[in-house]
Design a protein around this motif. Structure first.
Motif, PDB file in Angstrom:
ATOM      1  N   ASN A  10      41.430  10.790  -1.685  1.00 20.53           N
ATOM      2  CA  ASN A  10      41.646   9.461  -2.268  1.00 20.53           C
ATOM      3  C   ASN A  10      43.070   8.974  -1.996  1.00 20.53           C
ATOM      4  OD1 ASN A  10      39.052   9.259  -3.272  1.00 20.53           O
ATOM      5  ND2 ASN A  10      39.609  10.128  -5.265  1.00 20.53           N
ATOM      6  N   ASN A  61      32.554   4.821  -3.803  1.00 26.70           N
ATOM      7  CA  ASN A  61      32.539   6.255  -4.109  1.00 26.70           C
ATOM      8  C   ASN A  61      31.685   7.037  -3.113  1.00 26.70           C
ATOM      9  OD1 ASN A  61      34.275   6.098  -6.263  1.00 26.70           O
ATOM     10  ND2 ASN A  61      32.631   5.826  -7.777  1.00 26.70           N
ATOM     11  N   ARG A 118      33.717   7.514  -0.064  1.00 28.36           N
ATOM     12  CA  ARG A 118      34.750   8.535  -0.291  1.00 28.36           C
ATOM     13  C   ARG A 118      34.136   9.939  -0.184  1.00 28.36           C
ATOM     14  NH1 ARG A 118      39.516   6.411  -2.729  1.00 28.36           N
ATOM     15  NH2 ARG A 118      39.224   4.248  -3.344  1.00 28.36           N
TER      16      ARG A 118
END
Length: 176
Positions: A19, A33, A36
């Motif tokens: 991150n 998300n 990620r």
């Protein structure tokens, strides 16, 4: 990745690190998300691929430790040769940082005083300590001399008193 068992969680890059890299690389972009998570999985797979290839190269050269050269050769053999220049630059940067850390951990380096000056100060302190020790030894010797003189005076005084006492006893006997 091949499987998603519980052990695979132990072999992933920390999400916080990924991150942080995403935020530093793309500061004004929002990343979902799921994206990620995909980046984490891709990074983990890439590291696994490179380290496995580097391990094979290491084994072929009959070495027990994977070196940076093994990793660079693995990148080349897997078709990532375009990254080699940047990898070598990062390797050199890491070596420089490690060397600075080793130097910074040295207490002498942290003082900022040249070694010659530290040696001069040490010699000065030793000389001062020797002088103090000599003064203490001289004081002790003088005290012992004074004590010996007092003991001699006391002994002489006691002897004189004893002689005076015995001559008085003789005078009394003569009177009788």
């Amino acid at each position: 990745m091949a499987s998603s068992s519980a052990n695979d969680d132990d072999l992933t890059i920390p999400r916080a690190a990924i991150n942080k890299m995403i935020k530093e690389t793309l500061p004004n972009v929002r990343v979902a998300n799921d994206a990620r998570e995909l980046v984490v999985n891709c990074c983990t797979e890439f590291i696994h691929l490179i380290s496995s290839e580097a391990n094979e190269i290491c084994n072929k050269s009959e070495k027990k430790t994977i070196s940076p050269e093994h990793v660079i050769n693995a990148l080349e053999s897997l078709g990532f040769g375009s990254y080699i220049t940047e990898v070598k630059d990062v390797l050199q940067e890491c070596k420089t940082v490690a060397m600075k850390r080793r130097k910074a951990s040295s207490r002498l380096e942290n003082l900022g005083i040249p070694e010659e000056e530290l040696l001069r100060q040490q010699q000065e302190l030793f000389a001062k300590a020797r002088q103090q020790q000599a003064e203490l030894a001289q004081q002790e010797w003088l005290q012992m001399q004074q004590a010996a003189q007092q003991a001699q005076l006391a002994a002489a005084s006691a002897s004189a008193a004893q002689q005076a006492g015995s001559s008085q006893d003789e005078d009394e006997e003569d009177d009788m």
